[in-house]
Design a protein around this motif. Structure first.
Motif, PDB file in Angstrom:
ATOM      1  N   ASP A   1       0.835  -1.203   0.000  1.00 56.18           N
ATOM      2  CA  ASP A   1       0.000   0.000   0.000  1.00 56.18           C
ATOM      3  C   ASP A   1       0.876   1.261   0.000  1.00 56.18           C
ATOM      4  O   ASP A   1       1.983   1.248   0.554  1.00 56.18           O
ATOM      5  CB  ASP A   1      -0.910   0.023   1.230  1.00 56.18           C
ATOM      6  CG  ASP A   1      -1.984  -1.040   1.173  1.00 56.18           C
ATOM      7  OD1 ASP A   1      -2.268  -1.540   0.071  1.00 56.18           O
ATOM      8  OD2 ASP A   1      -2.544  -1.372   2.242  1.00 56.18           O
ATOM      9  N   PRO A   2       0.399   2.362  -0.596  1.00 57.71           N
ATOM     10  CA  PRO A   2       1.179   3.604  -0.589  1.00 57.71           C
ATOM     11  C   PRO A   2       1.427   4.090   0.832  1.00 57.71           C
ATOM     12  O   PRO A   2       0.540   3.991   1.695  1.00 57.71           O
ATOM     13  CB  PRO A   2       0.290   4.589  -1.356  1.00 57.71           C
ATOM     14  CG  PRO A   2      -0.668   3.749  -2.130  1.00 57.71           C
ATOM     15  CD  PRO A   2      -0.883   2.509  -1.316  1.00 57.71           C
ATOM     16  N   PRO A   3       2.618   4.618   1.116  1.00 59.07           N
ATOM     17  CA  PRO A   3       2.878   5.159   2.446  1.00 59.07           C
ATOM     18  C   PRO A   3       2.036   6.407   2.713  1.00 59.07           C
ATOM     19  O   PRO A   3       1.648   7.124   1.781  1.00 59.07           O
ATOM     20  CB  PRO A   3       4.373   5.504   2.399  1.00 59.07           C
ATOM     21  CG  PRO A   3       4.684   5.660   0.953  1.00 59.07           C
ATOM     22  CD  PRO A   3       3.773   4.731   0.218  1.00 59.07           C
ATOM     23  N   VAL A   4       1.754   6.650   3.980  1.00 59.64           N
ATOM     24  CA  VAL A   4       0.887   7.758   4.387  1.00 59.64           C
ATOM     25  C   VAL A   4       1.703   8.817   5.117  1.00 59.64           C
ATOM     26  O   VAL A   4       2.543   8.507   5.976  1.00 59.64           O
ATOM     27  CB  VAL A   4      -0.256   7.249   5.291  1.00 59.64           C
ATOM     28  CG1 VAL A   4      -1.032   8.415   5.905  1.00 59.64           C
ATOM     29  CG2 VAL A   4      -1.201   6.359   4.492  1.00 59.64           C
ATOM     30  N   PHE A   5       1.441  10.079   4.770  1.00 67.14           N
ATOM     31  CA  PHE A   5       2.066  11.228   5.415  1.00 67.14           C
ATOM     32  C   PHE A   5       0.957  12.125   5.954  1.00 67.14           C
ATOM     33  O   PHE A   5      -0.152  12.135   5.423  1.00 67.14           O
ATOM     34  CB  PHE A   5       2.934  11.996   4.412  1.00 67.14           C
ATOM     35  CG  PHE A   5       4.074  11.177   3.859  1.00 67.14           C
ATOM     36  CD1 PHE A   5       5.354  11.338   4.359  1.00 67.14           C
ATOM     37  CD2 PHE A   5       3.868  10.244   2.849  1.00 67.14           C
ATOM     38  CE1 PHE A   5       6.416  10.577   3.859  1.00 67.14           C
ATOM     39  CE2 PHE A   5       4.907   9.474   2.344  1.00 67.14           C
ATOM     40  CZ  PHE A   5       6.186   9.649   2.850  1.00 67.14           C
ATOM     41  N   VAL A   6       1.254  12.873   7.005  1.00 63.79           N
ATOM     42  CA  VAL A   6       0.267  13.779   7.600  1.00 63.79           C
ATOM     43  C   VAL A   6       0.873  15.170   7.669  1.00 63.79           C
ATOM     44  O   VAL A   6       1.996  15.339   8.173  1.00 63.79           O
ATOM     45  CB  VAL A   6      -0.155  13.311   9.011  1.00 63.79           C
ATOM     46  CG1 VAL A   6      -1.159  14.291   9.612  1.00 63.79           C
ATOM     47  CG2 VAL A   6      -0.748  11.909   8.964  1.00 63.79           C
ATOM     48  N   LEU A   7       0.150  16.154   7.152  1.00 69.08           N
ATOM     49  CA  LEU A   7       0.602  17.550   7.144  1.00 69.08           C
ATOM     50  C   LEU A   7      -0.434  18.424   7.840  1.00 69.08           C
ATOM     51  O   LEU A   7      -1.626  18.363   7.534  1.00 69.08           O
ATOM     52  CB  LEU A   7       0.787  18.028   5.702  1.00 69.08           C
ATOM     53  CG  LEU A   7       0.962  19.537   5.464  1.00 69.08           C
ATOM     54  CD1 LEU A   7       2.221  20.063   6.145  1.00 69.08           C
ATOM     55  CD2 LEU A   7       0.998  19.842   3.962  1.00 69.08           C
ATOM     56  N   GLY A   8       0.020  19.249   8.781  1.00 69.22           N
ATOM     57  CA  GLY A   8      -0.865  20.191   9.456  1.00 69.22           C
ATOM     58  C   GLY A   8      -0.371  21.608   9.278  1.00 69.22           C
ATOM     59  O   GLY A   8       0.837  21.869   9.344  1.00 69.22           O
ATOM     60  N   HIS A   9      -1.299  22.530   9.041  1.00 75.06           N
ATOM     61  CA  HIS A   9      -0.962  23.938   8.878  1.00 75.06           C
ATOM     62  C   HIS A   9      -1.446  24.748  10.070  1.00 75.06           C
ATOM     63  O   HIS A   9      -2.593  24.596  10.511  1.00 75.06           O
ATOM     64  CB  HIS A   9      -1.587  24.506   7.597  1.00 75.06           C
ATOM     65  CG  HIS A   9      -1.436  25.993   7.458  1.00 75.06           C
ATOM     66  ND1 HIS A   9      -2.502  26.839   7.332  1.00 75.06           N
ATOM     67  CD2 HIS A   9      -0.329  26.777   7.459  1.00 75.06           C
ATOM     68  CE1 HIS A   9      -2.065  28.089   7.253  1.00 75.06           C
ATOM     69  NE2 HIS A   9      -0.747  28.067   7.330  1.00 75.06           N
ATOM     70  N   SER A  10      -0.580  25.593  10.621  1.00 76.51           N
ATOM     71  CA  SER A  10      -0.937  26.553  11.658  1.00 76.51           C
ATOM     72  C   SER A  10      -1.516  25.849  12.891  1.00 76.51           C
ATOM     73  O   SER A  10      -0.855  24.998  13.486  1.00 76.51           O
ATOM     74  CB  SER A  10      -1.915  27.588  11.083  1.00 76.51           C
ATOM     75  OG  SER A  10      -2.050  28.687  11.942  1.00 76.51           O
ATOM     76  N   MET A  11      -2.750  26.171  13.287  1.00 75.65           N
ATOM     77  CA  MET A  11      -3.392  25.460  14.392  1.00 75.65           C
ATOM     78  C   MET A  11      -3.375  23.958  14.117  1.00 75.65           C
ATOM     79  O   MET A  11      -3.146  23.147  15.019  1.00 75.65           O
ATOM     80  CB  MET A  11      -4.829  25.943  14.574  1.00 75.65           C
ATOM     81  CG  MET A  11      -5.606  25.230  15.674  1.00 75.65           C
ATOM     82  SD  MET A  11      -7.357  25.699  15.736  1.00 75.65           S
ATOM     83  CE  MET A  11      -7.990  24.774  14.310  1.00 75.65           C
ATOM     84  N   GLY A  12      -3.624  23.582  12.854  1.00 73.19           N
ATOM     85  CA  GLY A  12      -3.589  22.171  12.473  1.00 73.19           C
ATOM     86  C   GLY A  12      -2.208  21.564  12.657  1.00 73.19           C
ATOM     87  O   GLY A  12      -2.083  20.370  12.949  1.00 73.19           O
ATOM     88  N   GLY A  13      -1.162  22.368  12.500  1.00 72.06           N
ATOM     89  CA  GLY A  13       0.188  21.873  12.735  1.00 72.06           C
ATOM     90  C   GLY A  13       0.404  21.523  14.196  1.00 72.06           C
ATOM     91  O   GLY A  13       1.009  20.499  14.524  1.00 72.06           O
TER      92      GLY A  13
END
Length: 307
Positions: A103-115
């Motif tokens: 399966d494709p590897p998974v990455f997680v990106l958060g911006h600002s408050m989401g970061g």
């Protein structure tokens, strides 16, 4: 050209808006995106298709209280406590996690408050085995670890807000962020003012949770745990960010990420808060994010499936 798909995430009695940008071809990686305060997925329509064109599928949701997940005025900013915020993110991420080595590897990106939320999740003991260890890399765009000097609220305002929040947790409060503090791009500033989904409204409970998360991160109380569940970390921040503080991100990276072996910090000299929408220069940010993800996909491929 990206294939766009809309949907919903049903979690704890709430229906949250979701959207995906899929490659018109093989999927090399998946990127789960978590937006910031008073933000929504509709603000990223240059960034996500660019990643999809490189084989990176992007999946995101408008968080509880924001964007198209708001159904009525009383929903605005109604994020719930930090436990709810983390549970929502985990509920969205989990179905995308790989169940097979192919399966494709998974990455997680958060911006600002989401970061700040993403970093809190990545460091939380409860999610280390169920989520964190299964994510190939964690990425932070201008994470909210501390207010910039331009946006720092007074101690009196913070104390009064916390006190009131105990009595009226769902009381709504406006927190306006000036567009000129978010981006150098004049047209983007105009669109921010005209965007009716950006309501700049939080609840006292939600704002208190946000402040608690930043305090825990800034002090190093919340940091990557021993054991290597958090494999890789990328942080990008504009040096002239007038919303979240570049210096706080740099300090956190330098002092509190020693447990992460594969990590990178990128300083964007002279850039503001929205690296994804800071004018023509943002193409450099798109490339950096895509390059970092795809480099780790290549490493996975060379290593082969784990038996």
């Amino acid at each position: 050209m990206a294939i766009e798909k809309e949907g919903t995430l049903e979690v704890m009695g709430n229906s949250l808006y979701t959207k995906s940008w899929l490659p018109d071809g093989p999927i090399k990686a998946k990127l789960i995106f978590i937006h910031g305060f008073s933000d929504h997925l509709g603000r990223y329509n240059a960034f996500f298709p660019t990643l999809a064109a490189r084989g990176i599928a992007v999946h995101g949701f408008d968080q509880r209280g924001w964007g198209l997940s708001v159904k009525k005025p009383a929903d605005m900013g109604l994020t719930g406590p930090t436990t709810q915020v983390l549970a929502d993110m985990a509920a969205f991420i989990t179905p995308h996690l790989p169940s097979d080595p192919s399966d494709p590897p998974v990455f997680v990106l958060g911006h600002s408050m989401g970061g700040g939320q993403v970093l809190t999740l990545a460091c939380h003991p409860e999610y280390q085995e169920t989520v964190v260890r299964k994510v190939r890399g964690w990425m932070l765009e201008a994470p909210f670890i501390s207010f910039s000097p331009e946006e720092q609220p007074s101690a009196v305002k913070v104390f009064a807000g916390r006190l009131a929040g105990r009595l009226l947790p769902h009381f709504q409060l406006k927190h306006e962020i000036m567009p000129e503090h978010l981006t150098r791009d004049v047209e983007t500033r105009k669109s921010l003012l005209e965007d009716k989904l950006m309501h700049n409204t939080g609840t006292l409970e939600g704002l208190a949770g946000l402040l608690d998360r930043t305090a825990a991160l800034a002090s190093g109380q919340v940091r990557p745990l021993p054991g290597g569940a958090l494999k890789s970390l990328w942080v990008g921040h504009g040096t002239e960010d007038k919303t979240t503080w570049y210096e706080a991100s740099r300090k956190y990276f330098d002092e509190f990420t020693g447990e992460v072996q594969d990590k990178e910090f990128k300083a964007y000299e002279g850039w503001y808060h929205q690296l994804h929408d800071d004018g023509p220069d943002s193409k450099e940010f798109y490339k950096d994010v895509g390059d970092w993800i795809l480099a780790r996909c290549e490493e996975e491929g060379k290593a082969g499936p784990k038996l």
